[in-house]
Design a protein around this motif. Sequence first.
Motif, PDB file in Angstrom:
ATOM      1  N   VAL A 129     -98.540  32.483 -74.688  1.00 37.02           N
ATOM      2  CA  VAL A 129     -99.108  32.109 -73.475  1.00 37.02           C
ATOM      3  C   VAL A 129     -99.915  33.129 -72.814  1.00 37.02           C
ATOM      4  O   VAL A 129    -100.194  33.345 -71.747  1.00 37.02           O
ATOM      5  CB  VAL A 129     -98.060  31.800 -72.250  1.00 37.02           C
ATOM      6  CG1 VAL A 129     -97.605  30.245 -72.366  1.00 37.02           C
ATOM      7  CG2 VAL A 129     -96.942  32.916 -72.210  1.00 37.02           C
ATOM      8  N   ALA A 130    -100.370  34.174 -73.615  1.00 41.75           N
ATOM      9  CA  ALA A 130    -101.237  35.064 -73.521  1.00 41.75           C
ATOM     10  C   ALA A 130    -102.941  34.734 -72.954  1.00 41.75           C
ATOM     11  O   ALA A 130    -103.378  35.311 -72.257  1.00 41.75           O
ATOM     12  CB  ALA A 130    -101.500  36.001 -74.684  1.00 41.75           C
ATOM     13  N   PHE A 131    -103.230  33.545 -73.380  1.00 40.09           N
ATOM     14  CA  PHE A 131    -104.326  32.855 -72.829  1.00 40.09           C
ATOM     15  C   PHE A 131    -104.000  32.052 -71.584  1.00 40.09           C
ATOM     16  O   PHE A 131    -104.749  31.027 -71.105  1.00 40.09           O
ATOM     17  CB  PHE A 131    -105.132  31.864 -73.719  1.00 40.09           C
ATOM     18  CG  PHE A 131    -105.898  32.804 -74.778  1.00 40.09           C
ATOM     19  CD1 PHE A 131    -106.853  33.829 -74.594  1.00 40.09           C
ATOM     20  CD2 PHE A 131    -105.617  32.666 -76.212  1.00 40.09           C
ATOM     21  CE1 PHE A 131    -107.441  34.596 -75.349  1.00 40.09           C
ATOM     22  CE2 PHE A 131    -106.437  33.454 -77.054  1.00 40.09           C
ATOM     23  CZ  PHE A 131    -107.043  34.635 -76.640  1.00 40.09           C
ATOM     24  N   GLY A 132    -102.707  32.078 -71.012  1.00 41.63           N
ATOM     25  CA  GLY A 132    -102.459  31.234 -69.992  1.00 41.63           C
ATOM     26  C   GLY A 132    -102.027  29.659 -70.516  1.00 41.63           C
ATOM     27  O   GLY A 132    -101.726  29.615 -71.889  1.00 41.63           O
ATOM     28  N   PHE A 133    -101.906  28.559 -69.719  1.00 41.38           N
ATOM     29  CA  PHE A 133    -101.586  27.275 -70.237  1.00 41.38           C
ATOM     30  C   PHE A 133    -102.141  26.437 -68.949  1.00 41.38           C
ATOM     31  O   PHE A 133    -102.100  26.818 -67.842  1.00 41.38           O
ATOM     32  CB  PHE A 133     -99.946  27.208 -70.162  1.00 41.38           C
ATOM     33  CG  PHE A 133     -99.703  26.050 -70.826  1.00 41.38           C
ATOM     34  CD1 PHE A 133     -99.962  25.563 -72.352  1.00 41.38           C
ATOM     35  CD2 PHE A 133     -98.872  24.992 -70.204  1.00 41.38           C
ATOM     36  CE1 PHE A 133     -99.485  24.695 -72.773  1.00 41.38           C
ATOM     37  CE2 PHE A 133     -98.575  23.919 -70.681  1.00 41.38           C
ATOM     38  CZ  PHE A 133     -98.662  23.594 -72.073  1.00 41.38           C
ATOM     39  N   GLY A 134    -102.356  25.092 -69.345  1.00 36.81           N
ATOM     40  CA  GLY A 134    -102.564  24.130 -68.386  1.00 36.81           C
ATOM     41  C   GLY A 134    -104.314  24.282 -68.140  1.00 36.81           C
ATOM     42  O   GLY A 134    -104.859  24.807 -68.950  1.00 36.81           O
ATOM     43  N   VAL A 135    -104.816  23.643 -66.831  1.00 29.32           N
ATOM     44  CA  VAL A 135    -106.106  23.444 -66.740  1.00 29.32           C
ATOM     45  C   VAL A 135    -106.821  24.887 -66.625  1.00 29.32           C
ATOM     46  O   VAL A 135    -108.092  24.911 -66.837  1.00 29.32           O
ATOM     47  CB  VAL A 135    -106.500  22.876 -65.283  1.00 29.32           C
ATOM     48  CG1 VAL A 135    -105.781  21.267 -65.447  1.00 29.32           C
ATOM     49  CG2 VAL A 135    -105.740  23.211 -64.217  1.00 29.32           C
ATOM     50  N   HIS A 136    -106.438  25.949 -66.427  1.00 28.02           N
ATOM     51  CA  HIS A 136    -106.886  27.318 -66.168  1.00 28.02           C
ATOM     52  C   HIS A 136    -106.900  27.975 -67.614  1.00 28.02           C
ATOM     53  O   HIS A 136    -107.283  29.118 -67.631  1.00 28.02           O
ATOM     54  CB  HIS A 136    -106.412  28.415 -65.173  1.00 28.02           C
ATOM     55  CG  HIS A 136    -106.946  27.407 -63.788  1.00 28.02           C
ATOM     56  ND1 HIS A 136    -108.128  27.916 -63.287  1.00 28.02           N
ATOM     57  CD2 HIS A 136    -106.227  26.961 -62.901  1.00 28.02           C
ATOM     58  CE1 HIS A 136    -108.145  27.236 -62.061  1.00 28.02           C
ATOM     59  NE2 HIS A 136    -107.105  26.801 -61.994  1.00 28.02           N
ATOM     60  N   GLN A 137    -106.153  27.233 -68.418  1.00 29.24           N
ATOM     61  CA  GLN A 137    -105.973  28.031 -69.873  1.00 29.24           C
ATOM     62  C   GLN A 137    -107.554  28.745 -70.279  1.00 29.24           C
ATOM     63  O   GLN A 137    -108.552  28.026 -69.980  1.00 29.24           O
ATOM     64  CB  GLN A 137    -105.679  27.112 -71.069  1.00 29.24           C
ATOM     65  CG  GLN A 137    -105.115  27.999 -72.178  1.00 29.24           C
ATOM     66  CD  GLN A 137    -104.518  27.026 -73.337  1.00 29.24           C
ATOM     67  OE1 GLN A 137    -104.979  25.971 -73.320  1.00 29.24           O
ATOM     68  NE2 GLN A 137    -103.395  27.608 -73.777  1.00 29.24           N
ATOM     69  N   CYS A 138    -107.390  30.032 -70.944  1.00 31.58           N
ATOM     70  CA  CYS A 138    -108.752  30.843 -71.114  1.00 31.58           C
ATOM     71  C   CYS A 138    -109.917  29.923 -71.719  1.00 31.58           C
ATOM     72  O   CYS A 138    -109.668  29.337 -72.879  1.00 31.58           O
ATOM     73  CB  CYS A 138    -108.431  31.879 -71.883  1.00 31.58           C
ATOM     74  SG  CYS A 138    -109.770  32.935 -72.405  1.00 31.58           S
ATOM     75  N   LEU A 139    -110.889  29.922 -70.954  1.00 32.59           N
ATOM     76  CA  LEU A 139    -112.152  29.299 -71.498  1.00 32.59           C
ATOM     77  C   LEU A 139    -112.618  29.871 -72.551  1.00 32.59           C
ATOM     78  O   LEU A 139    -113.143  29.361 -73.577  1.00 32.59           O
ATOM     79  CB  LEU A 139    -113.256  29.059 -70.422  1.00 32.59           C
ATOM     80  CG  LEU A 139    -114.601  28.541 -70.809  1.00 32.59           C
ATOM     81  CD1 LEU A 139    -114.459  27.124 -71.108  1.00 32.59           C
ATOM     82  CD2 LEU A 139    -115.608  28.934 -69.639  1.00 32.59           C
ATOM     83  N   GLY A 140    -112.568  31.306 -72.725  1.00 37.41           N
ATOM     84  CA  GLY A 140    -113.378  31.945 -73.832  1.00 37.41           C
ATOM     85  C   GLY A 140    -112.319  32.158 -74.994  1.00 37.41           C
ATOM     86  O   GLY A 140    -112.727  33.116 -75.824  1.00 37.41           O
ATOM     87  N   GLN A 141    -111.099  31.704 -75.190  1.00 36.26           N
ATOM     88  CA  GLN A 141    -110.085  32.135 -76.280  1.00 36.26           C
ATOM     89  C   GLN A 141    -110.933  31.705 -77.562  1.00 36.26           C
ATOM     90  O   GLN A 141    -110.499  32.592 -78.450  1.00 36.26           O
ATOM     91  CB  GLN A 141    -109.010  31.261 -75.952  1.00 36.26           C
ATOM     92  CG  GLN A 141    -109.037  29.749 -76.069  1.00 36.26           C
ATOM     93  CD  GLN A 141    -107.559  29.190 -75.756  1.00 36.26           C
ATOM     94  OE1 GLN A 141    -106.475  29.347 -76.612  1.00 36.26           O
ATOM     95  NE2 GLN A 141    -107.389  28.699 -74.494  1.00 36.26           N
TER      96      GLN A 141
END
Length: 402
Positions: free
Chosen positions: A342-354
Amino acid sequence: MTDTLSPADAPEFPMARAAGCPFDPPPALRALQQEGPLTKVRLWEGRTSWLVTTYAEQRAVLADPRVSADITRPGYPSPAPSSGGSLSFILMDDPEHARQRRMVQAAFTVRRVESMRPAVQKIVDDMIDDMLAGPKPVDLVEAFALPVPSLVICELLGVPYADHDFFQHSSKTIIRRTATPEQRAAAFGGLAQYLDGLVGKKLAEPGDDLLSRVAGRVSAGELTRQEAAQMGVLLLIAGHETTANMIALGTLALLQNPGQLALLRDTDDPKLVAGAVEELLRYLNITHNGRRRVALEDIEIAGQTIRAGEGIIMANDIGNRDPAVFPDPDELDIRRDARRHVAFGFGVHQCLGQPLARMELQVAYSTLYRRVPTLSLATDLDQIPFKHDGAVYGVYELPVTW
Ligand code: HEM
């Protein structure tokens, strides 16, 4: 009962890392995780917030439409006193969040990002050429980790790299928790004004870059100029600070784990390189202040009711060390399958730039150690200044030699 704790009794968050263990989350977080998924913590201003420490419950909250990322809502567990600036759609809720995110997401698809790989490879090779031609020891942050993602995001957005001292310094102040609200407001104001000026230039003379496409939304009446500038601030900060810290801290973690470094240096298997990037993202989890939300309704998590208006912090650093999901979580093992982190988060705000971050890290890690096989620390670990006070963890400096 943790939910009846008075603010004075609740442990303070964020917590301190243990001396000599710069890559591990604070031991107090591990202890809380062992007690159960949820607890209450005390924030800098004395209020309490829920803290979620387990992986499954963190993902459940982040995927729940009954939580808000809107920092202006009462109860939002702010990491620092407000500076008044708005960081665009990362702090908005749907549908407006989704509307604005969609305007820029085409630039970050895997396919689009892959088309940039040769250009990123050239940037990385050029930076290493310059570094090898200069004196040593050298600070790897300044010579490599910071310029690589800064050059890439400048190219993508259409921001002149010549202004890097200004925007790197402003970004650092904005994300430094210990900066005063006045310092952060001044840095934010300066950066927003700078981006506003660039949006103005792109309106007059559009180029083939992302900021020109955002400016096009202003012409179409879909965004105000202020919203366009704020979006530019978000993309510029998120686009270089995070990846820069991953490059430098990842290098330090590998230098401290020479067996893992050798595996990565000696492979030409892109799958192993990609796996190493995922594992380093999991293991280091540089967004160490947690994902922050406020409950819009009463929500039940792990048998506990979070009331509407209460703050919730998902400590994704300890989530990524949850032994229920990652066996031997404190081992850095680049051969493990860490993709669920979950380093890029999770859900609708999950990292756009991943996709971009992944590609940049793959190129940086797979090139640096191969081209500089004798890379080593030019100081002792306990002399390295770590970013304990920032929203993004990393090192301020990394003296290296070869
Ligand atoms: C290793 C590097 C990176 C890490 C660890 C990282 C981490 C994160 C995390 C954890 C979030 C979720 C925030 C939340 O849930 O509140 C996020 C969101 C975001 N990131 Fe990244 N990021 C990285 C690189 C990038 C890059 C290169 C960009 C390019 C511009 C970027 C742009 C964004 C944006 C725009 C959001 C907001 C998404 C939304 O709210 O819908 N990030 N990032």
